[in-house]
Motif scaffolding. Sequence first.
Motif, PDB file in Angstrom:
ATOM      1  N   ASP A 168       0.842  -1.193   0.000  1.00 48.96           N
ATOM      2  CA  ASP A 168       0.000   0.000   0.000  1.00 48.96           C
ATOM      3  C   ASP A 168       0.880   1.246   0.000  1.00 48.96           C
ATOM      4  N   LEU A 169       0.983   1.885  -1.176  1.00 47.28           N
ATOM      5  CA  LEU A 169       1.747   3.123  -1.312  1.00 47.28           C
ATOM      6  C   LEU A 169       0.784   4.268  -1.579  1.00 47.28           C
ATOM      7  N   LYS A 170       1.106   5.424  -1.024  1.00 49.30           N
ATOM      8  CA  LYS A 170       0.224   6.583  -1.149  1.00 49.30           C
ATOM      9  C   LYS A 170       0.999   7.777  -1.682  1.00 49.30           C
ATOM     10  N   VAL A 171       0.252   8.736  -2.246  1.00 50.12           N
ATOM     11  CA  VAL A 171       0.853   9.997  -2.659  1.00 50.12           C
ATOM     12  C   VAL A 171       1.500  10.638  -1.430  1.00 50.12           C
ATOM     13  N   HIS A 223       1.911  10.886  -8.026  1.00 48.07           N
ATOM     14  CA  HIS A 223       0.926  10.525  -9.045  1.00 48.07           C
ATOM     15  C   HIS A 223       0.157   9.271  -8.622  1.00 48.07           C
ATOM     16  N   LYS A 224      -1.171   9.373  -8.536  1.00 50.72           N
ATOM     17  CA  LYS A 224      -1.999   8.217  -8.194  1.00 50.72           C
ATOM     18  C   LYS A 224      -2.060   7.228  -9.353  1.00 50.72           C
ATOM     19  N   GLY A 225      -2.293   5.970  -8.994  1.00 48.20           N
ATOM     20  CA  GLY A 225      -2.419   4.936 -10.010  1.00 48.20           C
ATOM     21  C   GLY A 225      -1.101   4.233 -10.260  1.00 48.20           C
ATOM     22  N   LEU A 226      -0.997   3.596 -11.429  1.00 46.55           N
ATOM     23  CA  LEU A 226       0.213   2.859 -11.787  1.00 46.55           C
ATOM     24  C   LEU A 226       1.334   3.828 -12.138  1.00 46.55           C
ATOM     25  N   ASN A 227       2.470   3.690 -11.477  1.00 45.13           N
ATOM     26  CA  ASN A 227       3.671   4.464 -11.796  1.00 45.13           C
ATOM     27  C   ASN A 227       4.701   3.511 -12.392  1.00 45.13           C
ATOM     28  N   VAL A 249      15.693   0.003 -18.163  1.00 47.30           N
ATOM     29  CA  VAL A 249      15.046  -0.926 -17.239  1.00 47.30           C
ATOM     30  C   VAL A 249      13.905  -0.174 -16.558  1.00 47.30           C
ATOM     31  N   SER A 250      12.863  -0.907 -16.132  1.00 40.57           N
ATOM     32  CA  SER A 250      11.722  -0.249 -15.504  1.00 40.57           C
ATOM     33  C   SER A 250      11.123  -1.135 -14.409  1.00 40.57           C
ATOM     34  N   PHE A 251      10.357  -0.510 -13.516  1.00 37.91           N
ATOM     35  CA  PHE A 251       9.590  -1.254 -12.532  1.00 37.91           C
ATOM     36  C   PHE A 251       8.310  -0.472 -12.258  1.00 37.91           C
ATOM     37  N   ASP A 252       7.294  -1.167 -11.729  1.00 29.83           N
ATOM     38  CA  ASP A 252       5.977  -0.565 -11.489  1.00 29.83           C
ATOM     39  C   ASP A 252       5.679  -0.496  -9.997  1.00 29.83           C
ATOM     40  N   VAL A 253       5.074   0.616  -9.591  1.00 32.44           N
ATOM     41  CA  VAL A 253       4.499   0.708  -8.250  1.00 32.44           C
ATOM     42  C   VAL A 253       3.096   1.278  -8.378  1.00 32.44           C
ATOM     43  N   ASN A 254       2.174   0.744  -7.600  1.00 33.98           N
ATOM     44  CA  ASN A 254       0.790   1.229  -7.621  1.00 33.98           C
ATOM     45  C   ASN A 254       0.570   2.151  -6.429  1.00 33.98           C
ATOM     46  N   VAL A 255       0.123   3.385  -6.723  1.00 35.19           N
ATOM     47  CA  VAL A 255      -0.039   4.410  -5.707  1.00 35.19           C
ATOM     48  C   VAL A 255      -1.514   4.722  -5.515  1.00 35.19           C
ATOM     49  N   ASN A 256      -1.993   4.626  -4.285  1.00 31.03           N
ATOM     50  CA  ASN A 256      -3.407   4.890  -3.985  1.00 31.03           C
ATOM     51  C   ASN A 256      -3.634   6.360  -3.620  1.00 31.03           C
TER      52      ASN A 256
END
Length: 256
Positions: A168-171, A223-227, A249-256
Motif C-alpha cells: 500500500d503506497l500513497k501519494v 501521481h496516483k495509479g500505476l507508476n 530498465v523499468s519497474f511498477d508501483v501502484n499508488v493509492n
Amino acid sequence: MKKKYIIAVFLMILGLTFLFFYFKEEKVYTLKEYSPSGKLLAMSEYVIRNKDTVFHGKFISYNEKGIKINEGQFIDNEPHGNCFYYYDNGKLESVFYRKNSKINLECTYYDQSGLVKKYIICDSLGRTAFIIKFDDKVVKMYDGYAIWPVGQHKVVNKKLGEIKKGDDLKVGDTIRYNYLVANIPYAKRTFKIETVGIDNSKAKRIIKNKLPAEIIVEEILTHKGLNRIKAITQYTFNDKVTRVKNDTVSFDVNVN
C-alpha cells in the motif's frame, strides 16, 4: 546566576565531547617488510584494537627491483576501495574497486601502452553484471547489462522496507531505488529517470552517486495509479564499430 550556570554546563559538555573524540582517535602504526638485502618490499598501516593488530590504512608493495607492484587501503583488516596493481615495469596493469578480499565491485584492466583493454562491473556478491573489451579504444565485445536494478524500497522514518507486490503506497510516500550503472571507458554516458505518463519536470527526485558504479534515487510519489518508473542510459562511443548503446530498465508501483 542562571545564565552563568548554563554557560558552565555548556563548557563542561564541550570539554567532555573534546576528550571523547581525542581518546577515541586511534594511533596508526606502520609495518614494513624488507628483503634479505635490505630493500623495502611492503608497507602497511595498522592500529591496535583489544591488543590485536588490525590492518587499517594504506598498503603498498614493491618487487625486488624496488618497483611498486600494488597499493590501496585496508579497512578493518579487509582491502576496500580502489586498489592499484602494476606490471613489473611499473606501468598500471589494473584497478579494482574492492568491497573486501573476496569481492570486487568494479575492475579495469590496461595494456602496456596504458589503454583500457577490459572493464567489468559486478553486483554486491561479486558476480559479473557487465563486461566490455577494447582493442586500441575500439569495442571488441560486450556482454551483460550496462544498467542493473539493485532494489526498490519504501522509506519510513529513514528506515528502508523492501517494496513488494500489493504493498500500500500513497501519494506523499518516499521510495528509494538503486541501480548499478557501468562507467564504460571511451564512451560518453547519459542517464535519466522518468515516470511514464507524467510531467517529469515536476517530479520530486534526488539522485546521488555511490562509488564505484551505483546510482541511488530517492523520490516522493506524486501521481496516483500505476507508476512505471524507467531508468534510461545511453553510451556514445567515438569508434566507428559501436556508435551508440542504449539500455532501459523499468519497474511498477501502484499508488493509492
